[in-house]
Design an enzyme around this catalytic site. Structure first.
Site, PDB file in Angstrom:
ATOM      1  N   MET A 125      23.867  36.417  31.935  1.00 34.78           N
ATOM      2  CA  MET A 125      23.013  35.747  32.894  1.00 34.78           C
ATOM      3  C   MET A 125      23.463  35.726  34.242  1.00 34.78           C
ATOM      4  O   MET A 125      24.638  35.521  34.433  1.00 34.78           O
ATOM      5  CB  MET A 125      22.929  34.358  32.471  1.00 34.78           C
ATOM      6  CG  MET A 125      21.852  33.390  33.339  1.00 34.78           C
ATOM      7  SD  MET A 125      21.858  31.804  32.842  1.00 34.78           S
ATOM      8  CE  MET A 125      23.231  31.151  33.500  1.00 34.78           C
ATOM      9  N   ARG A 174      13.783  42.527  48.459  1.00 32.42           N
ATOM     10  CA  ARG A 174      13.736  41.652  47.108  1.00 32.42           C
ATOM     11  C   ARG A 174      13.865  40.273  46.902  1.00 32.42           C
ATOM     12  O   ARG A 174      13.817  39.710  48.202  1.00 32.42           O
ATOM     13  CB  ARG A 174      14.737  42.255  46.145  1.00 32.42           C
ATOM     14  CG  ARG A 174      16.239  42.086  46.610  1.00 32.42           C
ATOM     15  CD  ARG A 174      17.116  42.523  45.300  1.00 32.42           C
ATOM     16  NE  ARG A 174      18.573  42.434  45.944  1.00 32.42           N
ATOM     17  CZ  ARG A 174      19.214  43.414  46.477  1.00 32.42           C
ATOM     18  NH1 ARG A 174      18.774  44.469  46.649  1.00 32.42           N
ATOM     19  NH2 ARG A 174      20.425  43.149  46.801  1.00 32.42           N
ATOM     20  N   GLU A 221      20.194  37.971  50.303  1.00 32.54           N
ATOM     21  CA  GLU A 221      19.519  38.104  48.908  1.00 32.54           C
ATOM     22  C   GLU A 221      18.541  36.356  48.868  1.00 32.54           C
ATOM     23  O   GLU A 221      19.079  35.681  49.330  1.00 32.54           O
ATOM     24  CB  GLU A 221      20.286  38.185  47.811  1.00 32.54           C
ATOM     25  CG  GLU A 221      21.222  39.539  47.960  1.00 32.54           C
ATOM     26  CD  GLU A 221      21.825  39.897  46.849  1.00 32.54           C
ATOM     27  OE1 GLU A 221      21.900  41.175  46.313  1.00 32.54           O
ATOM     28  OE2 GLU A 221      22.818  39.099  46.399  1.00 32.54           O
ATOM     29  N   ASP A 225      21.096  35.063  38.380  1.00 36.37           N
ATOM     30  CA  ASP A 225      20.219  34.148  39.133  1.00 36.37           C
ATOM     31  C   ASP A 225      19.206  33.370  38.414  1.00 36.37           C
ATOM     32  O   ASP A 225      18.612  33.742  37.468  1.00 36.37           O
ATOM     33  CB  ASP A 225      19.725  34.914  40.230  1.00 36.37           C
ATOM     34  CG  ASP A 225      20.388  36.041  40.950  1.00 36.37           C
ATOM     35  OD1 ASP A 225      21.287  36.311  40.684  1.00 36.37           O
ATOM     36  OD2 ASP A 225      19.537  36.647  41.727  1.00 36.37           O
ATOM     37  N   PHE A 238      13.753  42.007  38.413  1.00 35.67           N
ATOM     38  CA  PHE A 238      14.962  41.345  39.319  1.00 35.67           C
ATOM     39  C   PHE A 238      14.334  39.806  39.697  1.00 35.67           C
ATOM     40  O   PHE A 238      13.137  39.740  39.204  1.00 35.67           O
ATOM     41  CB  PHE A 238      15.168  42.221  40.836  1.00 35.67           C
ATOM     42  CG  PHE A 238      16.249  43.118  40.306  1.00 35.67           C
ATOM     43  CD1 PHE A 238      16.585  43.721  39.207  1.00 35.67           C
ATOM     44  CD2 PHE A 238      16.839  43.713  41.524  1.00 35.67           C
ATOM     45  CE1 PHE A 238      17.518  44.649  39.109  1.00 35.67           C
ATOM     46  CE2 PHE A 238      17.972  44.601  41.223  1.00 35.67           C
ATOM     47  CZ  PHE A 238      18.213  45.166  39.824  1.00 35.67           C
TER      48      PHE A 238
HETATM   49  C1  FRU Z   1      21.536  38.187  43.110  1.00 31.81           C
HETATM   50  C2  FRU Z   1      20.878  39.799  42.676  1.00 31.81           C
HETATM   51  C3  FRU Z   1      19.375  39.625  43.315  1.00 31.81           C
HETATM   52  C4  FRU Z   1      18.646  40.626  42.533  1.00 31.81           C
HETATM   53  C5  FRU Z   1      19.386  40.239  41.304  1.00 31.81           C
HETATM   54  C6  FRU Z   1      19.504  41.428  40.211  1.00 31.81           C
HETATM   55  O1  FRU Z   1      22.668  38.016  42.491  1.00 31.81           O
HETATM   56  O2  FRU Z   1      21.550  40.668  43.278  1.00 31.81           O
HETATM   57  O3  FRU Z   1      19.385  39.827  44.639  1.00 31.81           O
HETATM   58  O4  FRU Z   1      17.451  40.441  42.512  1.00 31.81           O
HETATM   59  O5  FRU Z   1      20.478  39.639  41.398  1.00 31.81           O
HETATM   60  O6  FRU Z   1      20.119  41.090  38.845  1.00 31.81           O
END
Ligand code: FRU
Length: 521
Positions: A56, A188, A240, A58, A114
């Site tokens: 797991m 993203r 992010e 985010d 994502f």
């Molecule tokens: C942050 C991240 C996000 C991306 C996701 C991919 O931890 O890098 O930017 O959407 O994890 O799993």
């Protein structure tokens, strides 16, 4: 005679078993049938969310709807390292106990799923539902591996999906992607919320080194409005997981907007971390005159955190991923990897001219506490005192003090230690996990002690509160003004807490409490 001896033997065995069972039940490691319960593996968090198994990262799609708190999360169901991303799903009625749900979103022809957010489209602006049964809409990033391999900059786009049964089943929109991309390798983590000022949806997106703000009337057609941050804030790594929300300044009617941006790498104690900006949002543009970098948490393990949409009473509830990309793939747990931070309430405080973002565990955690120790503790200058407890790795330890010089050491019978130090002269807290347990799985995990500047501690008393689970510590100073979150992997529970007075006057810890935290699984 034999018969009597046999019965006596059975009775003794039975009593021994019952007493063992009661012991384990106290820590909650067996179920009512005496079988080893779930969530009893070495290092398994007892009151934090972790997936039953596999990888797991985010938290995603944090949304309250119809009595249910949804927690979606970046999930790879086939391994305990990062892989093709899905959205895992769990729900809770109280943010303490969680129910695991089937995977909500699977990768498709547009790409992997994502991070992103979810909204309740209560006016049915998308037309996915009806006025009587408004849809939940998830907004996420598609990451296309084939396009990435082909070497272009067009592989991250934004897609949407909806649910008409409060998150149980999801349908992807057939017009996906709703936002295409030709320009940015990193584009993203859409966070969408209803914008009262514009009467439209607002989307936050990160594009490498800055934030973009977009708007839409129907969640399907989006227009870009503004940008923020190319020349502001920390830029040690890619931006992010943005979030933006209003908060009332405590004790006033003033409202300020808070922007959260996670960056990786570039955090103050290395690797991943989450910075925040305090400013204003006019419905189109976010501005902030903040010149210094601010961090929501100074520990190494609170990343990609965002807040819930649609909570009752507009409470701002934050959850972060309790790990760091530096070593997330190496932590020594199986059959799962990673946990979330405790859900925390966010608030704003103004001291002098400075606004500070406060984060502190939800009030509801009080209901999980079992009081063990409650007393005032006095320690003479340069002396120390020991407080034993059978299991500090499922505990909430707290006190208030005016002291500026002390050291707290948690220790187990293997002599593994977690050390927390306040140095009032340096105005600094230190968290040292270098001997805390298993640390050799990755070279950077315990290389440096973690430092947190505490320049604005109040003059008089302040609170120290420490939530410790099997594989994490969360330290809240002065009600969440200063916070550190860190993973640790002790091989036996810590059973001793030594309080050392490193100052020149008597140390008084008022209302020193140890509470056992009941397990939630
Ligand atoms: C942050 C991240 C996000 C991306 C996701 C991919 O931890 O890098 O930017 O959407 O994890 O799993």
């Amino acid at each position: 005679m034999l018969h009597v001896l046999f019965r006596l033997g059975c009775t003794i065995l039975f009593l021994v078993l019952i007493s063992c069972k009661q012991k384990s039940d106290e820590m909650g490691h067996v179920n009512k049938f005496g079988k080893a319960a779930v969530y009893a593996e070495l290092y398994r968090p007892q009151f934090h969310f972790s997936p039953q198994e596999k990888w797991m990262n985010d938290p995603n799609g944090l949304l309250y709807n119809d009595g249910v708190y949804h927690l979606f999360y970046q999930y790879y169901p086939d391994d305990i390292v990062w892989g093709p991303m899905h959205w895992g799903h769990a729900t809770s009625k109280d943010m303490l106990h969680w129910e695991h749900k089937p995977i909500a979103l699977f990768p498709d022809g547009h790409g992997l799923i994502f991070s992103g957010s979810a909204v309740l489209d209560s006016k049915n602006t998308s037309g996915f539902g009806t006025a009587e049964n408004p849809p939940m809409v998830a907004i996420f990033t598609y990451h296309n591996m084939e396009k990435e391999k082909a070497g272009g900059s067009d592989y991250q786009t934004q897609g949407i999906a909806y649910s008409l049964d409060n998150g149980d089943t999801w349908v992807k929109y057939d017009g996906n992607p709703v936002i295409g991309n030709t320009d940015f390798k990193d584009f993203r983590d859409p966070k969408v919320f209803w914008n009262d000022k514009a009467n439209k949806w607002t989307m936050l997106l990160v594009a490498g080194d800055h934030l973009q703000i977009w708007e839409s009337e129907d969640l399907k057609n989006w227009n870009k409005l503004s940008e923020f941050g190319k020349n502001q804030g920390a830029h040690g790594g890619v931006w992010e997981c943005p979030d933006l929300f209003p908060l009332k300044v405590a004790g006033t009617e003033e409202v300020k907007w808070v922007l959260l941006i996670s960056i990786n790498p570039g955090a103050p104690n290395a690797g991943s971390g989450t910075q925040y900006f305090i400013g204003d949002f006019d419905g189109t543009t976010f501005t902030s005159d903040q010149t210094e970098n601010r961090w929501i948490d100074w520990g190494t393990d609170n990343y990609a955190g965002v807040t819930y949409n649609n909570t009752p009473n507009d409470e701002r509830i934050f959850i972060g991923w309790m790990s760091n990309w530096e070593y997330a793939r190496d932590t020594p747990t199986t059959p799962w990897r990673s946990a979330m931070t405790l859900p925390r309430t966010l608030s704003l405080k103004k001291t002098g001219e400075t606004y500070e973002l406060i984060n502190y565990p939800l009030e509801a955690f009080q209901t999980l506490l079992n009081p063990i120790v409650h007393k005032d503790i006095k320690v003479a200058a340069l002396q120390q005192e020991s407080i034993p407890f059978t299991h500090y790795n499922q505990a909430d330890v707290s006190f208030t003090t005016e002291a500026r010089q002390f050291q707290l050491t948690f220790k187990n019978k293997l002599l593994e230690t977690l050390v927390l130090i306040l140095d009032g002269d340096e105005k600094q807290f230190t968290l040292d996990r270098s001997k805390s347990g298993k640390v050799d799985f990755q070279e950077n995990f315990a290389k440096n002690a973690q430092l947190m500047p505490v320049p604005n501690l109040p003059e008089g008393e302040f609170e120290v509160r420490i939530f410790m689970d099997w594989s994490s510590v969360e330290l809240f100073i002065n009600g969440g003004q200063y916070v550190m979150t860190a993973q640790l992997f002790p091989n036996e529970p810590y059973t001793d807490l030594t309080i050392a007075n490193t100052g020149k006057t008597e140390l008084l810890l008022r209302d020193f409490e140890v509470n056992q935290v009941k397990r939630v699984w």
